[in-house]
Motif scaffolding. Sequence first.
Motif, PDB file in Angstrom:
ATOM      1  N   THR A 180      -8.137 -25.139 104.893  1.00  0.00           N
ATOM      2  CA  THR A 180      -8.622 -26.322 105.597  1.00  0.00           C
ATOM      3  C   THR A 180      -9.115 -27.336 104.576  1.00  0.00           C
ATOM      4  O   THR A 180      -9.867 -26.988 103.660  1.00  0.00           O
ATOM      5  N   PRO A 240     -11.671 -18.430 107.554  1.00  0.00           N
ATOM      6  CA  PRO A 240     -12.541 -18.801 108.686  1.00  0.00           C
ATOM      7  C   PRO A 240     -13.783 -19.581 108.254  1.00  0.00           C
ATOM      8  O   PRO A 240     -14.179 -20.547 108.917  1.00  0.00           O
ATOM      9  N   ASP A 241     -14.417 -19.172 107.143  1.00  0.00           N
ATOM     10  CA  ASP A 241     -15.610 -19.882 106.671  1.00  0.00           C
ATOM     11  C   ASP A 241     -15.259 -21.287 106.196  1.00  0.00           C
ATOM     12  O   ASP A 241     -16.007 -22.243 106.434  1.00  0.00           O
ATOM     13  N   GLU A 242     -14.136 -21.414 105.506  1.00  0.00           N
ATOM     14  CA  GLU A 242     -13.709 -22.726 105.027  1.00  0.00           C
ATOM     15  C   GLU A 242     -13.449 -23.665 106.203  1.00  0.00           C
ATOM     16  O   GLU A 242     -13.840 -24.842 106.172  1.00  0.00           O
ATOM     17  N   TYR A 243     -12.806 -23.160 107.241  1.00  0.00           N
ATOM     18  CA  TYR A 243     -12.530 -23.952 108.440  1.00  0.00           C
ATOM     19  C   TYR A 243     -13.831 -24.418 109.092  1.00  0.00           C
ATOM     20  O   TYR A 243     -14.002 -25.598 109.402  1.00  0.00           O
ATOM     21  N   ARG A 244     -14.762 -23.495 109.262  1.00  0.00           N
ATOM     22  CA  ARG A 244     -16.026 -23.815 109.932  1.00  0.00           C
ATOM     23  C   ARG A 244     -16.835 -24.841 109.140  1.00  0.00           C
ATOM     24  O   ARG A 244     -17.346 -25.817 109.704  1.00  0.00           O
ATOM     25  N   LYS A 245     -16.941 -24.656 107.837  1.00  0.00           N
ATOM     26  CA  LYS A 245     -17.761 -25.555 107.027  1.00  0.00           C
ATOM     27  C   LYS A 245     -17.098 -26.919 106.836  1.00  0.00           C
ATOM     28  O   LYS A 245     -17.782 -27.936 106.723  1.00  0.00           O
ATOM     29  N   THR A 246     -15.767 -26.953 106.806  1.00  0.00           N
ATOM     30  CA  THR A 246     -15.074 -28.239 106.696  1.00  0.00           C
ATOM     31  C   THR A 246     -15.268 -29.055 107.964  1.00  0.00           C
ATOM     32  O   THR A 246     -15.482 -30.272 107.905  1.00  0.00           O
ATOM     33  N   ARG A 258     -13.426 -19.961  96.100  1.00  0.00           N
ATOM     34  CA  ARG A 258     -13.073 -20.482  97.417  1.00  0.00           C
ATOM     35  C   ARG A 258     -13.579 -19.566  98.524  1.00  0.00           C
ATOM     36  O   ARG A 258     -13.761 -18.364  98.333  1.00  0.00           O
ATOM     37  N   LEU A 259     -13.780 -20.156  99.692  1.00  0.00           N
ATOM     38  CA  LEU A 259     -14.286 -19.417 100.833  1.00  0.00           C
ATOM     39  C   LEU A 259     -13.141 -18.708 101.556  1.00  0.00           C
ATOM     40  O   LEU A 259     -11.967 -19.020 101.347  1.00  0.00           O
ATOM     41  N   THR A 260     -13.500 -17.769 102.416  1.00  0.00           N
ATOM     42  CA  THR A 260     -12.493 -17.170 103.280  1.00  0.00           C
ATOM     43  C   THR A 260     -11.980 -18.237 104.240  1.00  0.00           C
ATOM     44  O   THR A 260     -12.655 -19.243 104.494  1.00  0.00           O
ATOM     45  N   TYR A 317     -16.233 -25.008  98.399  1.00  0.00           N
ATOM     46  CA  TYR A 317     -16.287 -23.885  97.468  1.00  0.00           C
ATOM     47  C   TYR A 317     -17.734 -23.445  97.289  1.00  0.00           C
ATOM     48  O   TYR A 317     -18.671 -24.131  97.708  1.00  0.00           O
TER      49      TYR A 317
END
Length: 237
Positions: free
Chosen positions: A161, A88-94, A84-86, A66
């Motif tokens: 994610t 795609p961004d959440e996936y990449r950062k996770t 929360r992130l979008t 977040y």
Amino acid sequence: MAPGGFQGFTCELADAARGSLVLESSKWLGIGTFKTASPGYLTLMHLGTDGLGRQPNKPVAVKRMYVRRAMPTEANPNGWAINRLTAPDEYRKTLMEANILLWADSIMDLTYSFIHHFIENSAQPPPLEIPKVCFVRAGVAVVHRQITGPVTASTSTLCRTYLIEELINEQKDGFYKFMNNGSAVPLPSMNESVSALAEFLSFTQHVQYHKTKALIYLSDLQGTLKLSTDPQIMTAP
């Protein structure tokens, strides 16, 4: 292995283990600077022989990225809310967080290899017992939504994610902060065992910095006396 020779979590859908994740979203295990943590239960369709998927309804820590959004009020001018992130961004950062855990585990293995090699070539045994610390087992849970309409090549089903981690029992084992990012000096503690482990972890930083030729070392070390979580990999003192 991902394109370009990168080794780590890539979450290829064809290689993913399918299963279910029950998340207790109304409960918090904690809220950090970049991630929230809630209790959850993981069940894989095909139980594994190692890692988190060895039993159904396995209690786990479910972490989600977040960013803080300022929300000042009269009562709290410094108030903020979780944003929360979008997808795609959440996936990449996770995936980035998962790979930090993966590499931290390898860096700690390198440290223990150095220690064991030194002991094997010493005439006398060490004057103290060497602590054995490892990082939590972890995985990445990717949630996809079901598509009922037309599907095209550009259609994305990515929804959320999560970073899934081995659950630390704080009531039984405690939870301690040993080192932070701003200093190589162990954090003070009234607990003798915690202080001793913090000093050992400070020593491991010097080993890592030396063995990687001043490239990296682990920091922000925290967890129990045997199990660590949420490390950071530093590239400069």
